[in-house]
Design a protein around this motif. Structure first.
Motif, PDB file in Angstrom:
ATOM      1  N   GLU A 120       0.822  -1.212   0.000  1.00 58.53           N
ATOM      2  CA  GLU A 120       0.000   0.000   0.000  1.00 58.53           C
ATOM      3  C   GLU A 120       0.855   1.261   0.000  1.00 58.53           C
ATOM      4  OE1 GLU A 120      -0.249  -2.409   2.297  1.00 58.53           O
ATOM      5  OE2 GLU A 120      -1.996  -3.468   1.478  1.00 58.53           O
ATOM      6  N   ASP A 121       2.159   1.105   0.208  1.00 59.66           N
ATOM      7  CA  ASP A 121       3.078   2.244   0.288  1.00 59.66           C
ATOM      8  C   ASP A 121       3.651   2.511  -1.102  1.00 59.66           C
ATOM      9  OD1 ASP A 121       5.236   3.969   0.642  1.00 59.66           O
ATOM     10  OD2 ASP A 121       5.845   3.078   2.543  1.00 59.66           O
ATOM     11  N   PRO A 122       3.388   3.697  -1.687  1.00 63.30           N
ATOM     12  CA  PRO A 122       3.890   3.978  -3.038  1.00 63.30           C
ATOM     13  C   PRO A 122       5.402   3.876  -3.163  1.00 63.30           C
ATOM     14  CG  PRO A 122       2.297   5.636  -2.364  1.00 63.30           C
ATOM     15  CD  PRO A 122       2.577   4.799  -1.160  1.00 63.30           C
ATOM     16  N   GLU A 123       6.141   4.274  -2.122  1.00 66.28           N
ATOM     17  CA  GLU A 123       7.593   4.222  -2.217  1.00 66.28           C
ATOM     18  C   GLU A 123       8.091   2.779  -2.241  1.00 66.28           C
ATOM     19  OE1 GLU A 123      11.124   5.095  -3.183  1.00 66.28           O
ATOM     20  OE2 GLU A 123       9.541   6.615  -3.088  1.00 66.28           O
ATOM     21  N   VAL A 124       7.433   1.891  -1.488  1.00 59.85           N
ATOM     22  CA  VAL A 124       7.771   0.469  -1.548  1.00 59.85           C
ATOM     23  C   VAL A 124       7.527  -0.066  -2.956  1.00 59.85           C
ATOM     24  CG1 VAL A 124       7.074  -1.830  -0.748  1.00 59.85           C
ATOM     25  CG2 VAL A 124       7.394   0.023   0.904  1.00 59.85           C
ATOM     26  N   LEU A 125       6.418   0.313  -3.565  1.00 63.96           N
ATOM     27  CA  LEU A 125       6.115  -0.145  -4.916  1.00 63.96           C
ATOM     28  C   LEU A 125       7.117   0.393  -5.926  1.00 63.96           C
ATOM     29  CD1 LEU A 125       2.241   0.231  -4.791  1.00 63.96           C
ATOM     30  CD2 LEU A 125       3.486  -1.910  -5.064  1.00 63.96           C
ATOM     31  N   ARG A 126       7.526   1.649  -5.779  1.00 60.71           N
ATOM     32  CA  ARG A 126       8.544   2.189  -6.681  1.00 60.71           C
ATOM     33  C   ARG A 126       9.837   1.376  -6.576  1.00 60.71           C
ATOM     34  NH1 ARG A 126       7.169   7.120  -4.271  1.00 60.71           N
ATOM     35  NH2 ARG A 126       5.643   8.336  -5.439  1.00 60.71           N
ATOM     36  N   TRP A 127      10.220   1.057  -5.349  1.00 55.22           N
ATOM     37  CA  TRP A 127      11.459   0.308  -5.118  1.00 55.22           C
ATOM     38  C   TRP A 127      11.351  -1.076  -5.760  1.00 55.22           C
ATOM     39  CZ3 TRP A 127      14.185   0.873   0.276  1.00 55.22           C
ATOM     40  CH2 TRP A 127      15.522   0.458   0.178  1.00 55.22           C
ATOM     41  N   ILE A 128      10.208  -1.741  -5.585  1.00 51.86           N
ATOM     42  CA  ILE A 128      10.001  -3.043  -6.215  1.00 51.86           C
ATOM     43  C   ILE A 128      10.016  -2.895  -7.735  1.00 51.86           C
ATOM     44  CG2 ILE A 128       8.331  -4.904  -6.563  1.00 51.86           C
ATOM     45  CD1 ILE A 128       7.472  -4.515  -3.645  1.00 51.86           C
ATOM     46  N   GLY A 129       9.422  -1.816  -8.245  1.00 52.70           N
ATOM     47  CA  GLY A 129       9.461  -1.580  -9.685  1.00 52.70           C
ATOM     48  C   GLY A 129      10.882  -1.451 -10.198  1.00 52.70           C
ATOM     49  N   ARG A 130      11.740  -0.731  -9.465  1.00 54.30           N
ATOM     50  CA  ARG A 130      13.138  -0.598  -9.883  1.00 54.30           C
ATOM     51  C   ARG A 130      13.844  -1.956  -9.843  1.00 54.30           C
ATOM     52  NH1 ARG A 130      12.581   4.168  -6.690  1.00 54.30           N
ATOM     53  NH2 ARG A 130      13.583   3.186  -4.892  1.00 54.30           N
ATOM     54  N   LEU A 131      13.541  -2.742  -8.803  1.00 55.93           N
ATOM     55  CA  LEU A 131      14.169  -4.051  -8.681  1.00 55.93           C
ATOM     56  C   LEU A 131      13.752  -4.961  -9.839  1.00 55.93           C
ATOM     57  CD1 LEU A 131      15.781  -6.195  -7.146  1.00 55.93           C
ATOM     58  CD2 LEU A 131      13.736  -6.646  -5.773  1.00 55.93           C
TER      59      LEU A 131
END
Length: 348
Positions: A120-131
């Motif tokens: 639910e955290d956008p920054e966590v999702l961004r990080w996963i997207g980069r990974l």
């Protein structure tokens, strides 16, 4: 009704057997073993006498060939060499990453701790997207030669054919389910045929939240490449999205915001989300039926195979037919170029 399935119980994998296998592989365990959650293979955490903590995986017989497993291991090694955080198998006493012991096959990786990511955290999702983008950059360097390809309706067709040939579906429900499944297969194939120049990549393949662990200092890392396949990169994105359309749209934006900081994303692949979801639904039903000879499965999935299960699956496949109707992109997941910035408290 369930088809006759072979005994897949891993009955010989006693603690003594697993300790002997580790010893033969050159790893002396101190006796502390903890079985970890896994239905497909048998996986345990092992404390070694030298102080290391490892994860040993005993592969389900006859699922993958040695060549397929070793190709997965080679991919993991490539990712680790590129500093993509993933648990890559160790080289064992026989000089390989896949150790054979009395008819069983084993791989061992270092333990990597963590918890489930806060999706639910956008920054966590961004990080996963980069990974994921970093994983796919490595994945594009060469194709898989042995692993499966999720690039057409073929995996779902194989699953459908097996279910029907083995009378896995109650006879009064089978015609309705099969009609819906056949129409879904046609829609899945049409979706792939509509993207003839689709770029294919080595993928994680089973990128659901349970296969990503999070630590506050290191962020996300992958723990399992057992289902690595060739396919479109969106296969590694859609399983991280919730079922509710508005929330899925917001989370997709965050994932792609991170992804496109590292690699390009072909927006046309959004058309494949519902076909891939449908493919997985049919494939999952066959997976459960094929594994019914393993005593762990009836205990874990007591609802599987009942008339209500198959009626529900038939209804869901019919819903997917509507969701897969051709359109520029699924409305709930379409990209909106005016909606790309997020603040620290949520979606703006």
């Amino acid at each position: 009704m369930h088809p006759a399935t072979p005994d897949l119980s891993f009955g010989d994998l006693t603690p003594e057997f697993m300790l002997d296998a580790l010893d033969a592989a050159g790893l002396r365990a101190d006796g502390r073993l903890l079985q970890l959650n896994s239905f497909e293979n048998r996986v345990l955490q092992v404390h070694l006498e030298d102080g290391r903590v490892a994860v040993a995986k005993f592969y389900r017989p006859a699922r993958w060939s040695d060549a397929q497993i070793l190709e997965e291991h080679a991919f993991a090694a490539e990712l680790a060499a590129a500093e993509v955080p993933v648990a890559a198998p160790w080289t064992l006493a026989d000089g390989t990453t896949l150790f054979h012991f009395q008819g069983q096959r084993m791989a061992v990786t270092p333990r990597q701790g963590g918890r489930g990511p806060e999706l639910e955290d956008p920054e966590v999702l961004r990080w996963i997207g980069r990974l994921l983008a970093r994983l796919h950059v490595v994945g594009r360097e060469r194709p898989f030669a042995e692993r499966l390809h999720w690039t057409s309706a073929a995996p779902a067709r194989t699953a459908r054919d097996w279910l029907m040939a083995n009378d896995a579906i109650p006879p009064e429900i089978a015609p309705g389910w099969d009609d819906a499944a056949q129409r879904c297969l046609d829609a899945i194939q049409a979706a792939f045929d509509g993207l003839p120049d689709l770029r294919l990549t080595r993928l994680h393949g089973d990128c659901h939240p349970g296969n990503i662990l999070w630590t506050p200092d290191r962020g996300p890392h992958f723990v399992d490449l057992d289902d690595a396949v060739m396919g479109p990169v969106v296969q590694d994105l859609w399983m991280l999205l919730p079922g509710e359309p508005d929330a899925a749209r917001l989370q997709l934006h965050a994932l792609l915001d991170g992804y496109e900081q590292v690699a390009e994303f072909d927006d046309r692949e959004l058309r494949l989300i519902e076909p891939l979801r449908t493919l997985r639904m049919i494939h999952h039903s066959a997976w459960l039926a094929r594994r019914w000879g393993d005593p762990a499965f009836p205990v874990a999935f007591p609802w599987f195979g009942t008339p209500n299960y198959w009626l529900d699956q038939t209804a869901k496949l019919r819903e997917q037919l509507e969701a897969m109707k051709p359109k520029d992109a699924p409305p709930a997941l379409a990209r909106d170029e005016d909606f790309v910035d997020f603040d620290g408290d949520g979606f703006a």
